[in-house]
Design a protein around this motif. Sequence first.
Motif, PDB file in Angstrom:
ATOM      1  N   PRO A   3       3.035 -20.938 -11.108  1.00 25.02           N
ATOM      2  CA  PRO A   3       2.456 -20.018 -10.624  1.00 25.02           C
ATOM      3  C   PRO A   3       2.848 -18.171 -10.508  1.00 25.02           C
ATOM      4  O   PRO A   3       3.718 -18.445 -10.659  1.00 25.02           O
ATOM      5  N   PRO A   4       2.212 -17.257 -10.643  1.00 25.84           N
ATOM      6  CA  PRO A   4       2.548 -15.998  -9.996  1.00 25.84           C
ATOM      7  C   PRO A   4       3.372 -15.825  -8.550  1.00 25.84           C
ATOM      8  O   PRO A   4       3.056 -16.801  -8.149  1.00 25.84           O
ATOM      9  N   LEU A   5       4.151 -15.371  -8.221  1.00 27.88           N
ATOM     10  CA  LEU A   5       5.261 -15.393  -7.793  1.00 27.88           C
ATOM     11  C   LEU A   5       4.759 -13.999  -6.498  1.00 27.88           C
ATOM     12  O   LEU A   5       5.180 -14.801  -5.253  1.00 27.88           O
ATOM     13  N   VAL A   6       3.853 -13.227  -6.651  1.00 30.41           N
ATOM     14  CA  VAL A   6       3.495 -12.558  -5.467  1.00 30.41           C
ATOM     15  C   VAL A   6       2.620 -12.902  -4.567  1.00 30.41           C
ATOM     16  O   VAL A   6       2.342 -13.064  -3.202  1.00 30.41           O
ATOM     17  N   PRO A   7       1.260 -14.075  -5.066  1.00 27.26           N
ATOM     18  CA  PRO A   7       0.007 -13.902  -4.485  1.00 27.26           C
ATOM     19  C   PRO A   7       0.371 -15.567  -4.059  1.00 27.26           C
ATOM     20  O   PRO A   7       0.006 -15.511  -3.054  1.00 27.26           O
ATOM     21  N   LEU A   8       1.037 -16.392  -4.567  1.00 28.30           N
ATOM     22  CA  LEU A   8       1.189 -17.861  -4.137  1.00 28.30           C
ATOM     23  C   LEU A   8       2.660 -18.362  -3.696  1.00 28.30           C
ATOM     24  O   LEU A   8       3.676 -17.722  -4.896  1.00 28.30           O
ATOM     25  N   VAL A   9       3.046 -18.960  -2.654  1.00 26.67           N
ATOM     26  CA  VAL A   9       4.416 -19.463  -2.682  1.00 26.67           C
ATOM     27  C   VAL A   9       4.875 -20.606  -3.678  1.00 26.67           C
ATOM     28  O   VAL A   9       6.166 -20.346  -3.713  1.00 26.67           O
ATOM     29  N   ASP A  10       4.131 -21.243  -4.443  1.00 28.82           N
ATOM     30  CA  ASP A  10       4.737 -22.049  -5.094  1.00 28.82           C
ATOM     31  C   ASP A  10       5.431 -21.910  -6.186  1.00 28.82           C
ATOM     32  O   ASP A  10       6.678 -23.007  -6.653  1.00 28.82           O
ATOM     33  N   GLY A  11       5.102 -20.828  -6.626  1.00 27.09           N
ATOM     34  CA  GLY A  11       6.079 -20.077  -7.928  1.00 27.09           C
ATOM     35  C   GLY A  11       7.430 -20.079  -7.271  1.00 27.09           C
ATOM     36  O   GLY A  11       8.372 -20.405  -7.996  1.00 27.09           O
ATOM     37  N   ARG A  12       7.866 -19.826  -6.152  1.00 25.39           N
ATOM     38  CA  ARG A  12       8.947 -19.239  -5.524  1.00 25.39           C
ATOM     39  C   ARG A  12      10.032 -20.685  -4.835  1.00 25.39           C
ATOM     40  O   ARG A  12      11.022 -21.335  -5.227  1.00 25.39           O
ATOM     41  N   ALA A  13       9.237 -21.642  -4.850  1.00 24.50           N
ATOM     42  CA  ALA A  13       9.348 -23.138  -4.950  1.00 24.50           C
ATOM     43  C   ALA A  13      10.035 -23.982  -5.958  1.00 24.50           C
ATOM     44  O   ALA A  13      11.026 -24.589  -5.550  1.00 24.50           O
ATOM     45  N   LEU A  44      11.015 -14.164 -16.326  1.00 22.54           N
ATOM     46  CA  LEU A  44       9.599 -13.100 -16.462  1.00 22.54           C
ATOM     47  C   LEU A  44       8.989 -12.792 -17.214  1.00 22.54           C
ATOM     48  O   LEU A  44       9.501 -11.989 -17.593  1.00 22.54           O
ATOM     49  N   ALA A  45       8.187 -12.875 -17.229  1.00 21.23           N
ATOM     50  CA  ALA A  45       6.804 -12.206 -17.292  1.00 21.23           C
ATOM     51  C   ALA A  45       6.224 -11.471 -17.070  1.00 21.23           C
ATOM     52  O   ALA A  45       5.697 -11.191 -15.829  1.00 21.23           O
ATOM     53  N   LEU A  46       6.085  -9.404 -18.235  1.00 22.21           N
ATOM     54  CA  LEU A  46       5.902  -8.878 -17.192  1.00 22.21           C
ATOM     55  C   LEU A  46       4.839  -8.024 -18.377  1.00 22.21           C
ATOM     56  O   LEU A  46       4.661  -8.180 -19.117  1.00 22.21           O
ATOM     57  N   ALA A  47       3.498  -7.966 -18.131  1.00 24.11           N
ATOM     58  CA  ALA A  47       2.228  -7.274 -18.613  1.00 24.11           C
ATOM     59  C   ALA A  47       2.583  -6.255 -19.430  1.00 24.11           C
ATOM     60  O   ALA A  47       3.260  -4.915 -17.717  1.00 24.11           O
ATOM     61  N   TRP A  48       2.603  -5.457 -20.391  1.00 23.58           N
ATOM     62  CA  TRP A  48       3.227  -3.767 -20.656  1.00 23.58           C
ATOM     63  C   TRP A  48       2.341  -3.237 -20.295  1.00 23.58           C
ATOM     64  O   TRP A  48       0.507  -3.607 -20.408  1.00 23.58           O
ATOM     65  N   ALA A 101       8.651  -8.578  -5.774  1.00 23.19           N
ATOM     66  CA  ALA A 101       9.234  -9.787  -6.969  1.00 23.19           C
ATOM     67  C   ALA A 101      10.466 -10.124  -7.426  1.00 23.19           C
ATOM     68  O   ALA A 101      11.198 -11.570  -7.171  1.00 23.19           O
ATOM     69  N   MET A 102      11.246  -9.433  -8.056  1.00 19.76           N
ATOM     70  CA  MET A 102      12.342  -9.870  -7.661  1.00 19.76           C
ATOM     71  C   MET A 102      13.363  -9.520  -6.182  1.00 19.76           C
ATOM     72  O   MET A 102      14.273 -10.295  -6.098  1.00 19.76           O
ATOM     73  N   ASP A 103      12.545  -9.122  -5.269  1.00 19.81           N
ATOM     74  CA  ASP A 103      12.632  -9.573  -3.566  1.00 19.81           C
ATOM     75  C   ASP A 103      12.553 -10.658  -3.233  1.00 19.81           C
ATOM     76  O   ASP A 103      13.360 -11.241  -2.597  1.00 19.81           O
ATOM     77  N   LEU A 104      11.211 -10.820  -3.659  1.00 22.78           N
ATOM     78  CA  LEU A 104      11.321 -12.600  -3.463  1.00 22.78           C
ATOM     79  C   LEU A 104      12.274 -14.048  -4.094  1.00 22.78           C
ATOM     80  O   LEU A 104      12.074 -14.778  -3.512  1.00 22.78           O
ATOM     81  N   LEU A 105      12.807 -12.879  -5.677  1.00 24.53           N
ATOM     82  CA  LEU A 105      13.498 -13.761  -6.171  1.00 24.53           C
ATOM     83  C   LEU A 105      14.871 -13.837  -5.659  1.00 24.53           C
ATOM     84  O   LEU A 105      16.022 -13.982  -6.245  1.00 24.53           O
ATOM     85  N   ALA A 106      15.204 -13.494  -4.685  1.00 21.51           N
ATOM     86  CA  ALA A 106      16.360 -12.710  -4.609  1.00 21.51           C
ATOM     87  C   ALA A 106      17.090 -14.150  -3.973  1.00 21.51           C
ATOM     88  O   ALA A 106      18.705 -13.892  -4.088  1.00 21.51           O
ATOM     89  N   PRO A 107      16.865 -15.079  -3.094  1.00 19.94           N
ATOM     90  CA  PRO A 107      18.178 -16.284  -2.587  1.00 19.94           C
ATOM     91  C   PRO A 107      18.289 -17.066  -4.596  1.00 19.94           C
ATOM     92  O   PRO A 107      19.426 -17.159  -4.758  1.00 19.94           O
ATOM     93  N   VAL A 108      17.344 -16.796  -5.413  1.00 17.38           N
ATOM     94  CA  VAL A 108      17.919 -17.418  -6.659  1.00 17.38           C
ATOM     95  C   VAL A 108      18.108 -16.411  -7.764  1.00 17.38           C
ATOM     96  O   VAL A 108      17.714 -16.294  -8.983  1.00 17.38           O
TER      97      VAL A 108
END
Length: 770
Positions: free
Chosen positions: A685-695, A705-709, A720-727
């Motif tokens: 799932p996407p990282l910002v709206p849901l916590v599932d992707g972070r888990a 990480l896919a980014l829409a142009w 998103a990079m801050d949310l992934l900071a632990p990994v």
Amino acid sequence: MLQRNSDLPYVVPDDPPLRQAEGWQYPTVDLREMGRILRRRYRLVVLPVAVLLGLALTYLMLATTLYVATSTVLVDPRRANVVETNQSVLSNFGTDDATIESQTLLIQSVAILMRVVDKLKLTEDAEFKPKPGLLDPIRRLFSSSGPSNGAGPEDAARARSVEILQRRMKVTRQGTTFLVDIAVGSEAPQKAATIANAVADAYFDEQVRAKHDATRIAANWLNGQIDELKSRVVASEKAVEDFRSANNLMVSQGVTLNDQQLTDLNNKLIAARVQTAEARAKYEQVQDIAKSGGDPGGINAAISSEMITKLRTQYADIAKNEADLSSKYGARHPLVANVRAQRRDTQKLINDEIRRILESTKHDYDVARSREVSLQQNLDQLQGVSTSSGQAQVRLRELQREAEASRTLYESYLARSKETTAQESLEMPDSRIVTKASIPIRPSSPKTMLILGLAMMLGLGAGSVLAFLADYLDGRIKTLEQAEAIAGVPALAAVPLIGTRELARLAKRGRSELGRYDPKTTKLLPAPLQPPLTRYAIDEPGTFFAEAIRAVRLSLQRTMRSQPVKVVQVTSALDSEGKTTLAINLAQSLATLGIRTLLIDGDLRNPQVTRSLCPRADAGLLEVAIGHAAPERAILVDQSTGLSILPSTRIKQVEYITELMFSDRIVDVLDHFRHRYELIVIDSPPLVPLVDGRALAELADRIILALAWDQTPREVLSHAMDLLAPVSDRIMGTVLTRVDLSRLQFYDYYRSSAYLKPYGTTALNAGAAR
């Protein structure tokens, strides 16, 4: 190939340090970058141009066509005088700028324009009558009910016509010259020329009227002064004559008689004294000769006497004759005696004449001295009279000066009055027309080309400003360099956007297979029935899309050679950024190489992989995790690529999803598959709206990480990079999806379709890709 410029492999060390993401900063904009901004924002550039051109065309269609006629007037400081005068009543114009500007404003004055309105009857002309406007009712609410100060309707109409004429007229000076242009606009060419010439004529009439009034006022004033001065001159001259008569100070040839007599007596006395001196000198000479016994015949009077000269000549002849006779006849001869008697008589006559001259000299001296004494007495008497009348003469001269001053002022005023009277009947303007207004052959306003040109220029300027502003405020990611600078990780590739026509063409191939498909017996859709975009890298290996997927695959293979990588998570910051399409094509590309690959649909809330490839699946990740289904029964295999797929069935209890991602069951499931597959690709799932992707990121070995142009904001990527900071050490890189290669050339030419065109033939048009 759509990947990073660097060919070096991306190797993650055992204990990689945290790579700090640098804040994105726009590069310095040069001319080429400005050109690219304008090209990629051409719609914003064109929009103001179209709007302003539309407004300009609307104005040109609604605006009143005016013809402008111009007459040129010379404000000449040189004044031509028909009547010879020293100075005019109203002085000529000066040559300074203020004077010329004053005349320019005078031409536009209400007094002159009122003459034009009355002369041409503009109050009856519909063009110079106020036209009703939309705001007139509102204006009438704040205006008085009728004309003020007793002005009638005619005066109000004239005032309105003058106001309209003032707006239609423009008076300008040509540089620093004495030439003034009078330009008048009208809807009719003939009327424009007529009004322009009428304004010039009214200006000349105003000059003549002003001079005539000034001259008339001056003449009236001069006439009043002349009468007063005339009385004063008569009184002054009468006072002079009365005083002269009372004091016997008669004047002859400019001087008094007494002074004239003194002058004459003085001159005569001088002449008398000269004569006395001469007579005295002669008399004293005679006295001296007489006392000395000399010959009196030697005096000047005797010498200059004609009588004595004749007698002496006669005496000489007689003496000569006596000598001749004496020598001839002897001394006793009667002829000699007779001649001797003649000589004695002649000598006597000479002596008598000399004696008379001597007596005359004494008499002349006495007469001269007597005359001198008489003149001296008369002069002394007149000097006494002159001394007694000196005070009277001083007063007389004072009276004469007063009379002379009054006479001079009277004569100057009288002459000025005559000149003014002559000027009053012949006053000429100080200006003249250089060029009469001619009938214009083409309209002067509205200026179509100028207005359209200005509208286009203003539109281009406003559009350029909007384009630069929009580009500056646009925080969406456009290039791999932007993504790499913001995320602080490598940008792996740019996946191009596939056009809808291309997808429709590929979808037509599944129509024949649709009749043979039985959803009850086959849970995985056949390849022709799968969405074309999910198999595009396999079906179209020569496209830029497949090249970008291979670039991501290459980066993953490099990492796998140096590090133990089993689980790869493909996620995005937000929804609809193309992560599912990337995950499916990447897994298929790895499977075609013979790598045992498992694709897990980890987005339990929105299972796009399942919905696209196996919508009829009855067992999935959740069932395997909670033990309701065996892993081998839930896994579906694509025979065309050898890819194994673990779908995610529809789940009604949403709370199970979150708890599953944080439970040991999902860890056990992944550990189970780690031993059976070389690589596991999870569509999370996407990282910002849901916590599932972070888990799931906690369980993945590498994260893509896919980014829409032109869709994902920079701030969202940073978050998103801050949310992934632990990994953060597990983040392999970013992938740009849905890249419009035709537009990319305005941001990154070397990765655009313009640069890669020689290497591909597939037309990549704008379309939708998930």
